[in-house]
Design a protein around this motif. Structure first.
Motif, PDB file in Angstrom:
ATOM      1  N   LEU A 107       0.809  -1.215   0.000  1.00  0.00           N
ATOM      2  CA  LEU A 107       0.000   0.000   0.000  1.00  0.00           C
ATOM      3  C   LEU A 107       0.842   1.265   0.000  1.00  0.00           C
ATOM      4  CD1 LEU A 107      -2.813  -0.984   2.549  1.00  0.00           C
ATOM      5  CD2 LEU A 107      -2.902  -1.046   0.048  1.00  0.00           C
TER       6      LEU A 107
ATOM      7  N   ASP B  43     -15.763   3.221  -5.189  1.00  0.00           N
ATOM      8  CA  ASP B  43     -14.495   2.744  -4.647  1.00  0.00           C
ATOM      9  C   ASP B  43     -14.275   1.318  -5.121  1.00  0.00           C
ATOM     10  OD1 ASP B  43     -12.392   1.747  -2.948  1.00  0.00           O
ATOM     11  OD2 ASP B  43     -12.781   3.445  -1.622  1.00  0.00           O
TER      12      ASP B  43
ATOM     13  N   ARG C 185     -12.143  -0.851  -4.234  1.00  0.00           N
ATOM     14  CA  ARG C 185     -11.511  -1.775  -3.295  1.00  0.00           C
ATOM     15  C   ARG C 185     -12.480  -2.263  -2.216  1.00  0.00           C
ATOM     16  NH1 ARG C 185      -5.257   0.466  -2.854  1.00  0.00           N
ATOM     17  NH2 ARG C 185      -4.961   0.628  -5.107  1.00  0.00           N
TER      18      ARG C 185
ATOM     19  N   ASP D 254      -8.039  -2.480   1.267  1.00  0.00           N
ATOM     20  CA  ASP D 254      -6.847  -1.662   1.481  1.00  0.00           C
ATOM     21  C   ASP D 254      -6.936  -0.848   2.775  1.00  0.00           C
ATOM     22  OD1 ASP D 254      -8.917  -0.056   0.458  1.00  0.00           O
ATOM     23  OD2 ASP D 254      -7.480   1.404  -0.332  1.00  0.00           O
ATOM     24  N   ARG D 255      -8.050  -0.999   3.515  1.00  0.00           N
ATOM     25  CA  ARG D 255      -8.219  -0.306   4.796  1.00  0.00           C
ATOM     26  C   ARG D 255      -8.623  -1.330   5.852  1.00  0.00           C
ATOM     27  NH1 ARG D 255     -11.764   3.850   1.611  1.00  0.00           N
ATOM     28  NH2 ARG D 255     -11.158   2.357  -0.010  1.00  0.00           N
ATOM     29  N   THR D 256      -9.862  -1.314   6.254  1.00  0.00           N
ATOM     30  CA  THR D 256     -10.308  -2.314   7.224  1.00  0.00           C
ATOM     31  C   THR D 256     -11.557  -3.023   6.701  1.00  0.00           C
ATOM     32  OG1 THR D 256     -11.654  -0.700   8.444  1.00  0.00           O
ATOM     33  CG2 THR D 256      -9.391  -1.077   9.223  1.00  0.00           C
TER      34      THR D 256
ATOM     35  N   ASP E 102      -7.181  -5.724   8.914  1.00  0.00           N
ATOM     36  CA  ASP E 102      -6.627  -4.376   8.856  1.00  0.00           C
ATOM     37  C   ASP E 102      -5.577  -4.345   7.747  1.00  0.00           C
ATOM     38  OD1 ASP E 102      -5.118  -2.015   9.212  1.00  0.00           O
ATOM     39  OD2 ASP E 102      -5.567  -1.957  11.346  1.00  0.00           O
TER      40      ASP E 102
ATOM     41  N   GLN F 213      -3.739  -1.949   6.497  1.00  0.00           N
ATOM     42  CA  GLN F 213      -2.505  -1.216   6.755  1.00  0.00           C
ATOM     43  C   GLN F 213      -1.506  -2.083   7.513  1.00  0.00           C
ATOM     44  OE1 GLN F 213      -1.963   1.841   5.433  1.00  0.00           O
ATOM     45  NE2 GLN F 213       0.153   1.592   6.123  1.00  0.00           N
TER      46      GLN F 213
ATOM     47  N   GLY G 109       0.597  -2.916   4.452  1.00  0.00           N
ATOM     48  CA  GLY G 109       0.883  -1.493   4.345  1.00  0.00           C
ATOM     49  C   GLY G 109       2.272  -1.169   3.850  1.00  0.00           C
TER      50      GLY G 109
END
Length: 388
Positions: A21, A243, A245, A269-271, A287, A289, A293
């Motif tokens: 990421l 979005d 993702r 790409d986030r949660t 998660d 990240q 990440g």
């Protein structure tokens, strides 16, 4: 001083950062007018064409093989989600861990770039610290079939994959599906999980983009539990906005598919959150990240142990030239690799030799699908290591 074969292999092994990421290759590969250059490649390709053997110019290649891309989804991670699959207190907790881990194998693609098509017999052998050993081999060329075997220290987790990419051109987009079988086994619990992966969708119109899409199934016959995930674009209109993702899905028992146990929703790409339908409790399943990440780059630890068939060696000169933006050198080096592979194939045909994989058995089932199984029970530690 005479250079040993192992030292020579190590010297030509070129390892590049994984797709993550933050930073890495995505920050380096941003040439101008890329969208126009990509569109120009497909002017003479008809809708529905099979692009499995389509050859990209070197300027469109990522500096790594497809074997490395497959492997990085397993051995490059910010946290050990794979080992967590084996320590769940019950089958439901283990399934949710497998779902979280399967999401972590999704990595951010880069529009307009693709890895090298592996040559027959190419291998990739990497260890993630001291906890996971991963071995891949290109077991077939036509059709292209890649095999993966991974084992964790202590034998708590075992992965066996046999898969083949099938990209097709649809006029305004290219959709690359990965066919085959992915299995994750937890020997201590006697459980075997079958996993799909999303398709890679490359949109040329209305605006150039690349994203993961499609439905993914994670199922365990022994526990009778399964999950369905959908990788999709949220709140889009005629292909615009939204979005790309987004991931949504649910977990349920195979015997009662209509009764949802958990609902899954978020962005890979986030949660991604998980909601217990019976209690309404919501928690974080994944998660992004923390998982993907900022990932470490593999490095050669045992110089003498690197095989001449190692992917980072086979394509070492090509990758080095690409990183230096020496396009002509990259083109020539790539042609040498492919010409040598064709030469060896011709010699085998002339001598009536049948090529067999070194690390896997290979067969086709009654439906014409390729199946493979590793010849060894476990994967030994690798000369290339990713810091855990």
């Amino acid at each position: 001083m005479v250079e040993s074969e192992g030292e020579a292999a190590c010297a030509s092994a070129v390892l590049t950062p994984p797709l993550s990421l933050e930073g890495g290759l995505a920050a380096q590969l941003r040439p101008a007018n890329l969208a126009q250059r990509v569109l120009s490649l497909f002017r003479n390709v008809t809708p529905g064409s099979d692009l499995s053997h389509f050859q990209l110019p070197a300027t469109f290649n990522l500096p790594k093989s497809q074997l490395q891309m497959y492997g990085e989804g397993v051995y490059c991670a910010g946290e050990d989600l794979l080992s967590r699959c084996a320590v769940g207190k019950d089958s439901l907790e283990r399934l949710t861990s497998v779902v979280a881990w399967s999401i972590s194998t999704t990595r951010p693609p880069i529009f307009g770039f693709a890895p090298y098509n592996p040559i027959l017999g190419e291998t990739h052998h990497v260890s993630w610290g001291s906890s996971l050993n991963v071995l891949l081999e290109q077991v077939s060329h036509r059709p292209p079939v890649s095999a993966l075997h991974a084992t964790a220290a202590g034998g708590d987790v075992r992965l066996v994959w046999c898969q083949s990419p099938v990209p097709k051109f649809h006029g305004a987009s290219i959709e690359a599906a990965v066919r085959g079988r992915r299995e994750l086994r937890l020997p201590r619990h006697g459980e075997r999980y079958e996993l799909d992966c999303p398709n890679l969708l490359i949109r040329l119109l209305p605006s150039p983009s690349v994203e993961w899409s499609g439905d993914v199934r994670v199922a365990c016959a022994e526990s009778g539990l399964e999950a369905q995930l959908s990788f999709c674009r949220s709140k889009s209109f005629l292909g615009f906005g939204g979005d790309a993702r987004c991931v949504r899905g649910r977990i349920f028992r195979s015997a009662s598919k209509e009764e949802t146990i958990y609902e899954i929703d978020g962005f890979w790409d986030r949660t991604v959150s998980i909601k217990d339908v019976s209690t309404g409790e919501v928690s974080v399943l994944y998660d992004g990240q923390r998982a993907i990440g900022n990932l470490a780059t593999p490095a050669v630890q045992d110089h003498k142990g690197v095989s001449p068939s190692e992917s980072a060696v086979v394509w070492g000169e090509v990758s080095d030239a690409l990183l230096k933006k020496d396009w002509e050198r990259a083109r020539q080096a790539k042609r040498r690799v492919e010409d040598e592979a064709r030469k060896l194939a011709k010699e085998r045909n002339e001598n009536g030799e049948v090529w067999t994989p070194k690390h896997f058995s290979l067969s086709q089932n009654k439906n014409g699908e390729w199946e493979c199984w590793p010849l060894e029970e476990s994967v030994p530690p690798a000369p290339i290591v990713v810091p855990s």
